[in-house]
Design a protein around this motif. Structure first.
Motif, PDB file in Angstrom:
ATOM      1  N   PRO A   1      76.467  70.417   4.780  1.00 60.74           N
ATOM      2  CA  PRO A   1      77.163  69.560   5.578  1.00 60.74           C
ATOM      3  C   PRO A   1      77.634  69.833   6.853  1.00 60.74           C
ATOM      4  O   PRO A   1      77.597  69.026   8.030  1.00 60.74           O
ATOM      5  CB  PRO A   1      78.017  68.681   4.765  1.00 60.74           C
ATOM      6  N   ASN A   2      78.101  70.954   6.854  1.00 59.87           N
ATOM      7  CA  ASN A   2      78.693  71.580   8.355  1.00 59.87           C
ATOM      8  C   ASN A   2      77.905  71.660   9.147  1.00 59.87           C
ATOM      9  O   ASN A   2      77.991  71.027  10.199  1.00 59.87           O
ATOM     10  CB  ASN A   2      79.402  72.917   8.095  1.00 59.87           C
TER      11      ASN A   2
ATOM     12  N   GLY B   1      76.764  67.375  17.512  1.00 62.25           N
ATOM     13  CA  GLY B   1      77.984  67.991  18.484  1.00 62.25           C
ATOM     14  C   GLY B   1      79.150  68.281  18.338  1.00 62.25           C
ATOM     15  O   GLY B   1      80.114  68.390  19.338  1.00 62.25           O
ATOM     16  N   MET B   2      79.540  68.346  17.006  1.00 61.21           N
ATOM     17  CA  MET B   2      80.830  68.982  16.564  1.00 61.21           C
ATOM     18  C   MET B   2      81.087  70.195  17.217  1.00 61.21           C
ATOM     19  O   MET B   2      80.185  71.021  17.320  1.00 61.21           O
ATOM     20  CB  MET B   2      81.187  68.675  15.006  1.00 61.21           C
ATOM     21  N   ARG B   3      82.207  70.405  17.536  1.00 63.22           N
ATOM     22  CA  ARG B   3      82.698  71.845  17.960  1.00 63.22           C
ATOM     23  C   ARG B   3      82.846  72.850  16.944  1.00 63.22           C
ATOM     24  O   ARG B   3      82.590  73.962  17.179  1.00 63.22           O
ATOM     25  CB  ARG B   3      83.913  71.671  19.004  1.00 63.22           C
ATOM     26  N   ASN B   4      83.128  72.467  15.685  1.00 61.59           N
ATOM     27  CA  ASN B   4      83.415  73.294  14.667  1.00 61.59           C
ATOM     28  C   ASN B   4      83.768  72.673  13.289  1.00 61.59           C
ATOM     29  O   ASN B   4      83.388  71.336  13.148  1.00 61.59           O
ATOM     30  CB  ASN B   4      84.747  74.134  14.932  1.00 61.59           C
ATOM     31  N   TYR B   5      83.939  73.421  12.290  1.00 56.81           N
ATOM     32  CA  TYR B   5      84.074  72.999  10.960  1.00 56.81           C
ATOM     33  C   TYR B   5      84.992  71.688  10.775  1.00 56.81           C
ATOM     34  O   TYR B   5      84.660  70.659  10.215  1.00 56.81           O
ATOM     35  CB  TYR B   5      84.264  73.935   9.919  1.00 56.81           C
TER      36      TYR B   5
ATOM     37  N   ASP C   1      85.897  69.508  13.144  1.00 62.36           N
ATOM     38  CA  ASP C   1      85.379  68.127  13.692  1.00 62.36           C
ATOM     39  C   ASP C   1      84.537  67.503  12.611  1.00 62.36           C
ATOM     40  O   ASP C   1      85.081  66.443  12.471  1.00 62.36           O
ATOM     41  CB  ASP C   1      84.800  68.543  14.913  1.00 62.36           C
ATOM     42  N   GLY C   2      83.815  68.012  12.011  1.00 64.58           N
ATOM     43  CA  GLY C   2      82.873  67.471  10.966  1.00 64.58           C
ATOM     44  C   GLY C   2      83.660  66.915   9.849  1.00 64.58           C
ATOM     45  O   GLY C   2      83.494  66.078   9.343  1.00 64.58           O
TER      46      GLY C   2
ATOM     47  N   ARG D   1      73.871  62.096   3.310  1.00 68.40           N
ATOM     48  CA  ARG D   1      72.515  62.681   3.337  1.00 68.40           C
ATOM     49  C   ARG D   1      72.758  64.100   3.300  1.00 68.40           C
ATOM     50  O   ARG D   1      71.958  64.915   2.276  1.00 68.40           O
ATOM     51  CB  ARG D   1      71.942  62.234   4.669  1.00 68.40           C
ATOM     52  N   SER D   2      73.484  64.585   3.977  1.00 73.39           N
ATOM     53  CA  SER D   2      73.673  66.034   3.736  1.00 73.39           C
ATOM     54  C   SER D   2      74.372  66.637   2.735  1.00 73.39           C
ATOM     55  O   SER D   2      74.115  67.678   2.031  1.00 73.39           O
ATOM     56  CB  SER D   2      74.490  66.758   5.140  1.00 73.39           C
ATOM     57  N   SER D   3      75.245  65.938   2.157  1.00 77.14           N
ATOM     58  CA  SER D   3      76.093  66.373   0.872  1.00 77.14           C
ATOM     59  C   SER D   3      75.108  66.249  -0.294  1.00 77.14           C
ATOM     60  O   SER D   3      74.969  66.963  -1.217  1.00 77.14           O
ATOM     61  CB  SER D   3      77.136  65.404   0.620  1.00 77.14           C
ATOM     62  N   ALA D   4      74.097  65.143  -0.431  1.00 75.28           N
ATOM     63  CA  ALA D   4      73.206  64.896  -1.342  1.00 75.28           C
ATOM     64  C   ALA D   4      72.090  66.258  -1.275  1.00 75.28           C
ATOM     65  O   ALA D   4      71.837  66.777  -2.476  1.00 75.28           O
ATOM     66  CB  ALA D   4      72.384  63.664  -1.348  1.00 75.28           C
TER      67      ALA D   4
END
Length: 264
Positions: free
Chosen positions: A17-18, A25-29, A31-32, A83-86
């Protein structure tokens, strides 16, 4: 149930997910983290997210909210998070992801997860407003996330009742782990004066001694907070019969074991 559900819910904070949020476009963990976890609250300002999340120091939320909403929307963040966690969960549990038993476990967990009252539980209520995924692995992750945040909202209510701030809650956890406050990962970065003030507040109530360690009263209040948190989390499972609850536990145990093995 906490020990079985928590590893599934916290998949959200893992590498897959990260990477998905960094691709947005997140800058770092962080942000996400804030985009994904706060998304069910909509475009809530930093002050509201700070209040709901409870345990972040002043100013930490505002470094990410509302900045992240210039890069994505709550709706997109919800979709990416699911989606990414699954995908991460499927990857970590291997062949269990396609086992017939997982479908049943996801169904039982979901029945519990959508059955609890929402009053006074803002983040849980936000998640309840989302559609339940149909795909079994995503459905199980979603149920675990609902149960995790339902418990978390209750935990925050207990902390408020006992006059324990978010930073002080981390201090209590650190001490329960045999660590000094300044060694604990979630708060070690705070300015010394800010951390000292949190510890001094606990010391003034007789919960921490002059060496910065638990007093007997401090241990008792920490245990009381955990016990009440469990009590407030329990109603989510009342919808299940005793046999169904046993079946859910038996189904979750190999999943939790696989996640533990994958993280070792």
């Amino acid at each position: 149930m906490f020990e079985l559900v928590e590893p599934i819910g916290t998949i959200t904070f893992s590498e897959v997910p990260n990477e998905a949020f960094l691709a947005l476009g997140m800058r770092n963990y962080w942000d996400g983290y804030f985009a994904g976890r706060a998304a069910p609250l909509g475009l809530a300002p930093a002050e509201v997210v700070h209040a709901v999340f409870y345990n972040f120091a002043d100013g930490e939320v505002a470094r990410h909210i509302p900045w992240v909403w210039g890069k994505t929307t709550p709706q997109e963040a919800i979709a990416v998070r699911e989606r990414s966690s699954a995908a991460a969960l499927r990857q970590m549990i291997g062949e269990l992801a396609d086992s017939p038993g997982l479908v049943r476990v996801a169904d039982l967990a979901t029945r519990a997860a959508v059955s609890a009252p929402t009053e006074g539980r803002a983040l849980y209520a936000g998640l309840r407003a989302l559609d339940v995924p149909e795909e079994p692995v995503a459905k199980l992750w979603h149920a675990a996330t609902l149960l995790r945040e339902h418990r978390g909202d209750g935990h925050n209510a207990v902390l408020v009742t006992h006059g324990i701030s978010g930073t002080q809650a981390h201090v209590l956890v650190a001490l329960s782990l045999g660590m000094r406050a300044e060694e604990f990962g979630r708060i070690h970065h705070l300015p010394k004066a800010q951390l000292d003030a949190a510890v001094d507040g606990l010391r003034g109530r007789g919960l921490v001694d002059g060496n910065g360690e638990f007093t007997d009263a401090g241990r008792r209040i920490k245990e009381r907070i955990e016990d009440l948190t469990d009590e407030l989390a329990a109603p989510a499972y009342d919808v299940l019969g005793a046999d169904e609850l046993d079946e859910l536990i038996a189904g979750l145990e190999p999943i939790a074991a696989a996640l533990q093995a994958a993280s070792d």
